[in-house]
Motif scaffolding. Structure first.
Motif, PDB file in Angstrom:
ATOM      1  N   THR A 224       5.047  83.802   7.184  1.00 15.25           N
ATOM      2  CA  THR A 224       4.753  84.809   8.204  1.00 15.25           C
ATOM      3  C   THR A 224       3.322  84.667   8.700  1.00 15.25           C
ATOM      4  O   THR A 224       3.070  84.670   9.913  1.00 15.25           O
ATOM      5  N   GLY A 225       2.400  84.534   7.775  1.00 17.74           N
ATOM      6  CA  GLY A 225       0.990  84.402   8.155  1.00 17.74           C
ATOM      7  C   GLY A 225       0.748  83.189   9.036  1.00 17.74           C
ATOM      8  O   GLY A 225       0.098  83.282  10.080  1.00 17.74           O
ATOM      9  N   LEU A 226       1.291  82.052   8.635  1.00 21.58           N
ATOM     10  CA  LEU A 226       1.097  80.834   9.419  1.00 21.58           C
ATOM     11  C   LEU A 226       1.779  80.938  10.778  1.00 21.58           C
ATOM     12  O   LEU A 226       1.197  80.583  11.809  1.00 21.58           O
ATOM     13  N   GLY A 227       2.993  81.448  10.790  1.00 20.07           N
ATOM     14  CA  GLY A 227       3.718  81.577  12.056  1.00 20.07           C
ATOM     15  C   GLY A 227       3.027  82.509  13.035  1.00 20.07           C
ATOM     16  O   GLY A 227       2.873  82.193  14.220  1.00 20.07           O
ATOM     17  N   VAL A 228       2.588  83.659  12.546  1.00 17.18           N
ATOM     18  CA  VAL A 228       1.911  84.619  13.423  1.00 17.18           C
ATOM     19  C   VAL A 228       0.554  84.074  13.863  1.00 17.18           C
ATOM     20  O   VAL A 228       0.158  84.228  15.022  1.00 17.18           O
ATOM     21  N   PHE A 229      -0.156  83.411  12.959  1.00 16.15           N
ATOM     22  CA  PHE A 229      -1.438  82.790  13.300  1.00 16.15           C
ATOM     23  C   PHE A 229      -1.261  81.790  14.446  1.00 16.15           C
ATOM     24  O   PHE A 229      -1.992  81.822  15.437  1.00 16.15           O
ATOM     25  N   LEU A 230      -0.282  80.911  14.309  1.00 12.58           N
ATOM     26  CA  LEU A 230      -0.034  79.911  15.352  1.00 12.58           C
ATOM     27  C   LEU A 230       0.448  80.564  16.646  1.00 12.58           C
ATOM     28  O   LEU A 230       0.041  80.167  17.743  1.00 12.58           O
ATOM     29  N   GLY A 231       1.305  81.570  16.524  1.00 14.58           N
ATOM     30  CA  GLY A 231       1.775  82.287  17.708  1.00 14.58           C
ATOM     31  C   GLY A 231       0.630  82.965  18.447  1.00 14.58           C
ATOM     32  O   GLY A 231       0.555  82.924  19.680  1.00 14.58           O
ATOM     33  N   ALA A 232      -0.271  83.567  17.705  1.00 15.58           N
ATOM     34  CA  ALA A 232      -1.437  84.215  18.325  1.00 15.58           C
ATOM     35  C   ALA A 232      -2.333  83.184  18.992  1.00 15.58           C
ATOM     36  O   ALA A 232      -2.857  83.418  20.085  1.00 15.58           O
TER      37      ALA A 232
END
Length: 177
Positions: free
Chosen positions: A9-17
């Motif tokens: 979740t952290g990596l996905g949201v970081f990349l999405g942001a």
């Protein structure tokens, strides 16, 4: 403990942001003052929202509330990294400190008195170390939510500094042609 759901979740949201902030920055102009201020204010709100979740529900190491906090902080961090890259402050890497340490160690002008990139790296690394120690002390004595609140206050201060700092100087064409 490390939880796969938190990491993913952290990596996905970081990349999405990073993607969202970067692409919107291309549209509006990544160095426009209002965009920088807006991004910083949003990041600040996200950190305070994560703080509020922890104050309201306590600190959880996994589950929906933990993923909410991770997501809020990851989005703020992803946006911050894109913003720092758009400012071309290569001496200050908000994504990883190792790059700044290595750049400092290999600087040809490391011992030259007038060396702005070196000085910026040293200031960044000192702030990172001191901030980490203060954050750890806060975490140990007052808890995670308090440490996040102080982090949010720091981001709010950065937002204020964007508002009151001077704008980018326009380059003057000195060509006589």
């Amino acid at each position: 403990m490390f939880y796969t759901s938190s990491i993913g979740t952290g990596l996905g949201v970081f990349l999405g942001a990073g993607w969202l902030t970067g692409q919107l920055g291309h549209i509006v102009g990544p160095r426009k003052r209002w965009w920088l201020i807006l991004c910083n204010l949003i990041q600040t709100c996200l950190v305070f929202a994560a703080t509020a979740v922890q104050y309201r529900y306590g600190v959880e190491d996994h589950g929906p509330k933990a993923l909410t906090v991770v997501s809020l902080l990851a989005f703020a961090a992803g946006s911050q990294v894109v913003q720092s890259r758009s400012l071309a402050a290569t001496e200050i890497s908000t994504a990883m400190a190792t790059a700044a340490w290595v750049d400092l160690m290999i600087d040809r002008r490391l011992f030259v008195v007038d060396n702005r990139p070196r000085t910026r790296r040293v200031a960044f690394l000192l702030a990172l170390v001191v901030g980490g120690l203060i954050g750890a002390l806060l975490y140990r004595t007052a808890g995670s939510a308090a440490a996040l609140a102080v982090s949010g206050a720091g981001k709010a201060l950065a937002s204020l500094l964007y508002i009151f700092s001077g704008g980018e100087k326009k380059k003057v064409n000195t060509s006589e042609v």
